[in-house]
Design an enzyme around this catalytic site. Sequence first.
Site, PDB file in Angstrom:
ATOM      1  N   GLU A 303     131.872 -65.204   4.876  1.00 16.36           N
ATOM      2  CA  GLU A 303     130.831 -64.944   3.883  1.00 16.36           C
ATOM      3  C   GLU A 303     130.983 -65.753   2.609  1.00 16.36           C
ATOM      4  O   GLU A 303     130.768 -65.230   1.515  1.00 16.36           O
ATOM      5  CB  GLU A 303     130.822 -63.449   3.549  1.00 16.36           C
ATOM      6  CG  GLU A 303     132.096 -62.913   2.864  1.00 16.36           C
ATOM      7  CD  GLU A 303     133.174 -62.406   3.800  1.00 16.36           C
ATOM      8  OE1 GLU A 303     133.175 -62.831   4.975  1.00 16.36           O
ATOM      9  OE2 GLU A 303     134.021 -61.609   3.366  1.00 16.36           O
ATOM     10  N   HIS A 327     125.533 -59.653   9.101  1.00 14.09           N
ATOM     11  CA  HIS A 327     126.849 -59.265   8.580  1.00 14.09           C
ATOM     12  C   HIS A 327     127.261 -60.158   7.403  1.00 14.09           C
ATOM     13  O   HIS A 327     127.637 -59.662   6.337  1.00 14.09           O
ATOM     14  CB  HIS A 327     127.886 -59.332   9.706  1.00 14.09           C
ATOM     15  CG  HIS A 327     129.271 -58.927   9.287  1.00 14.09           C
ATOM     16  ND1 HIS A 327     129.756 -57.651   9.475  1.00 14.09           N
ATOM     17  CD2 HIS A 327     130.258 -59.620   8.679  1.00 14.09           C
ATOM     18  CE1 HIS A 327     130.987 -57.575   8.989  1.00 14.09           C
ATOM     19  NE2 HIS A 327     131.321 -58.765   8.504  1.00 14.09           N
ATOM     20  N   GLU A 328     127.186 -61.457   7.604  1.00 10.41           N
ATOM     21  CA  GLU A 328     127.623 -62.362   6.524  1.00 10.41           C
ATOM     22  C   GLU A 328     126.718 -62.235   5.307  1.00 10.41           C
ATOM     23  O   GLU A 328     127.189 -62.266   4.168  1.00 10.41           O
ATOM     24  CB  GLU A 328     127.683 -63.810   7.023  1.00 10.41           C
ATOM     25  CG  GLU A 328     128.582 -64.054   8.234  1.00 10.41           C
ATOM     26  CD  GLU A 328     129.973 -63.432   8.144  1.00 10.41           C
ATOM     27  OE1 GLU A 328     130.486 -63.280   7.020  1.00 10.41           O
ATOM     28  OE2 GLU A 328     130.540 -63.083   9.187  1.00 10.41           O
ATOM     29  N   HIS A 331     127.544 -59.231   3.174  1.00 13.89           N
ATOM     30  CA  HIS A 331     128.699 -59.425   2.296  1.00 13.89           C
ATOM     31  C   HIS A 331     128.292 -59.896   0.898  1.00 13.89           C
ATOM     32  O   HIS A 331     129.081 -59.793  -0.048  1.00 13.89           O
ATOM     33  CB  HIS A 331     129.653 -60.459   2.898  1.00 13.89           C
ATOM     34  CG  HIS A 331     130.702 -59.877   3.800  1.00 13.89           C
ATOM     35  ND1 HIS A 331     131.546 -58.869   3.401  1.00 13.89           N
ATOM     36  CD2 HIS A 331     131.052 -60.178   5.080  1.00 13.89           C
ATOM     37  CE1 HIS A 331     132.388 -58.582   4.398  1.00 13.89           C
ATOM     38  NE2 HIS A 331     132.099 -59.347   5.435  1.00 13.89           N
ATOM     39  N   GLU A 350     134.620 -54.601   4.429  1.00 13.28           N
ATOM     40  CA  GLU A 350     134.129 -54.723   5.804  1.00 13.28           C
ATOM     41  C   GLU A 350     133.414 -53.467   6.306  1.00 13.28           C
ATOM     42  O   GLU A 350     132.487 -53.564   7.095  1.00 13.28           O
ATOM     43  CB  GLU A 350     135.277 -55.095   6.746  1.00 13.28           C
ATOM     44  CG  GLU A 350     135.915 -56.450   6.433  1.00 13.28           C
ATOM     45  CD  GLU A 350     134.949 -57.624   6.539  1.00 13.28           C
ATOM     46  OE1 GLU A 350     133.824 -57.458   7.040  1.00 13.28           O
ATOM     47  OE2 GLU A 350     135.336 -58.733   6.093  1.00 13.28           O
ATOM     48  N   ASP A 405     146.527 -61.023   7.476  1.00 17.47           N
ATOM     49  CA  ASP A 405     145.651 -61.314   8.617  1.00 17.47           C
ATOM     50  C   ASP A 405     145.804 -60.221   9.686  1.00 17.47           C
ATOM     51  O   ASP A 405     144.931 -60.043  10.529  1.00 17.47           O
ATOM     52  CB  ASP A 405     145.979 -62.686   9.226  1.00 17.47           C
ATOM     53  CG  ASP A 405     145.522 -63.834   8.305  1.00 17.47           C
ATOM     54  OD1 ASP A 405     144.703 -63.574   7.402  1.00 17.47           O
ATOM     55  OD2 ASP A 405     145.990 -64.967   8.493  1.00 17.47           O
ATOM     56  N   TYR A 413     136.345 -52.291   9.857  1.00 15.84           N
ATOM     57  CA  TYR A 413     134.944 -52.615  10.160  1.00 15.84           C
ATOM     58  C   TYR A 413     134.188 -51.383  10.687  1.00 15.84           C
ATOM     59  O   TYR A 413     133.346 -50.813  10.006  1.00 15.84           O
ATOM     60  CB  TYR A 413     134.874 -53.734  11.205  1.00 15.84           C
ATOM     61  CG  TYR A 413     135.321 -55.085  10.711  1.00 15.84           C
ATOM     62  CD1 TYR A 413     134.405 -56.097  10.466  1.00 15.84           C
ATOM     63  CD2 TYR A 413     136.663 -55.363  10.486  1.00 15.84           C
ATOM     64  CE1 TYR A 413     134.810 -57.353  10.023  1.00 15.84           C
ATOM     65  CE2 TYR A 413     137.081 -56.614  10.039  1.00 15.84           C
ATOM     66  CZ  TYR A 413     136.146 -57.600   9.802  1.00 15.84           C
ATOM     67  OH  TYR A 413     136.548 -58.828   9.354  1.00 15.84           O
TER      68      TYR A 413
HETATM   69 ZN   LIG Z   1     132.956 -59.307   7.305  1.00 17.87          ZN
END
Ligand SMILES: [Zn+2]
Length: 632
Positions: A303, A327-328, A331, A350, A405, A413
């Site tokens: 994003e 989704h992006e 953001h 998220e 990460d 999410y």
């Molecule tokens: Zn995302």
Amino acid sequence: MEFKIASVVLLGLSLTACGKAPEQSKTTETQPQSASTASNPAMEVSKDYHSFANPEQIKVTHLDLDLDVDFSQHIISGDATIQFQRIEPNASTLILDTRDLSIERVTAMGQDIPFTLADADPHLGAALSIEVPAKVEAVTVSYHTSPQASGVQWLTPEQTAGKQQPFLFTQAQAIHARSFIPLQDSPQVRVTYQATVRTPAELLAVMSASNDPATERDGEYHFSMPQPIPSYLIALAVGDLAFKPMGERTGVYAEPSMLEAAAKEFEDTEAMLNVTEKKFGKYRWDRYDLLILPPSFPFGGMENPRLSFITPTVIAGDKSLVSLIAHELAHSWSGNTVTNATWRDLWLNEGFTTYLTYRIMEMIYGPEREQMEFVLGQQSLQADIASLPAADQMLAIDLRGRDPDDVFSDIPYEKGALFARELEQKVGRDAFDKFLMGYFEHFAFQSITTDQFIAYLNDTLLKEHAEKLDAQRIQQWIFEPGVPEGAPMAHSDAFTKVDAARDNWLAGELKAEQIDTANWNTHQWLHFLNNMPESLSQAQMTELDNAFALTQVGNNEIAHSWLLMSVNNWYEPAFSRLHDYLVHIGRNKLVKPLYQALSKTEKGKAFAKQAFTEAKPGYHPLTVKANEGYVE
Ligand SMILES: [Zn+2]
């Protein structure tokens, strides 16, 4: 970032469209009056454990980048001028994050000043400490990156669609910005930036900043990002790029050979922008453009503000995978405008973005499609819950001592989105929309912790709807594993038909070729395949392939599901496609489950090793890191 939308997992469970969530949650013993901010007492909730920087003493506020992109040596070099503000008036050491950077010199007002680069930590990189003289408000760091920089991928011409020019892109989330810029690499430090980027003259550079679609292609490009953003949203790409507008405020950058297909696939972006703005508050970022990357991009999308980076693997020809764009885009509100303060708080980014994604899909494509995507999301969440340790099933996850990460599972999410959906269902959609609009307004351009969110929730929604909400249950959602009992359930009538067809086929009552799939969409195919039993006979695999030509299917998600079944059942006729798929796609969501499944047998591992060796030069460093353990 998109991580696992419409995930494809085979558990051998017979999940139905209304499958019940695992009851792993337990209730707390106390009954707090309001949702408390309690968590591990040893943890400082606002501290970013993934940065060496000292913004509590000296805080960076603006970056001025002057960079050369050298494709022959695979390095970015130049100057980063860093403006800062003394939070503690007597503070004299500015601490920045770096990873594999070579620091040539540091100057202030033209004079060299002393600095030290500490030994590198394997997860966090190396702290750069700069002694800043009193009254100095900016320093310039001259540096260059390593060819192995974790946040930069250099592609040869052969690895691009056009095959003529090289390509570069950066991916900074979670803590990779420090591998190409020395900076305070923490989401709680927001900076504005300006940049001058020099490239080979025939290439175009774009950034997460103001991009002028009509800029002259001359090898020197200027950018400005006037809104303060966290470091993980700084992004650069360079390649043989062309631009096509999709609407008044939206357009797409892509290699010329992909431009038309991308613009067609994503033509609803402007409508998505308009409906989201109407429901959740104004779009604060001027333009919203997409950049289509080569297939090695390790994620679905990123994003980066004003310019989302997008995998080409979602260009399916029928808009079936465009929830990624929703989704992006979402953001832009959740994540870019209101940002998680630390990676423990990723679910704030998220979870609300995934919730908004469902809402956008419903507004643009209708409730039936939204429900199908909700079912697939919920199945994916259940699979993650079954495979993750309890501590990693909490929304506010303890990541101390770990690589951030690692936080990218469906918990932040889909569990985060499910929590938001439950709040919506309890207080009603209008009230919840009003809450969200107020939340984005209240915290605009701020980075907040889970605990700040809870305090805000207590002050607003919980106060206004005390009779409908339960503070203890909110606590359970955020600080306990699993999904609370009675959470919203997905149901799709369109999937009920698919379940019946699968059941009848498995029972031998129907031949595959007799299943009426003429009107099935991508989501129904995914549901059909993802919920097959773990083990099918060779005859059953052959029958499916003969009836539906699954080994040749063009849609990358459906192909993924089929190839995963093929690995689990060692169905060799699909293996040439499997090899090709692994070598040409670097999107981790699509390749990792395949490597993981292959690694379970010796012959599978040998096959995986061969594909991985061939693919590795074209994979992003993150994809290499995520998969190399499966082929050792
Ligand atoms: Zn995302």
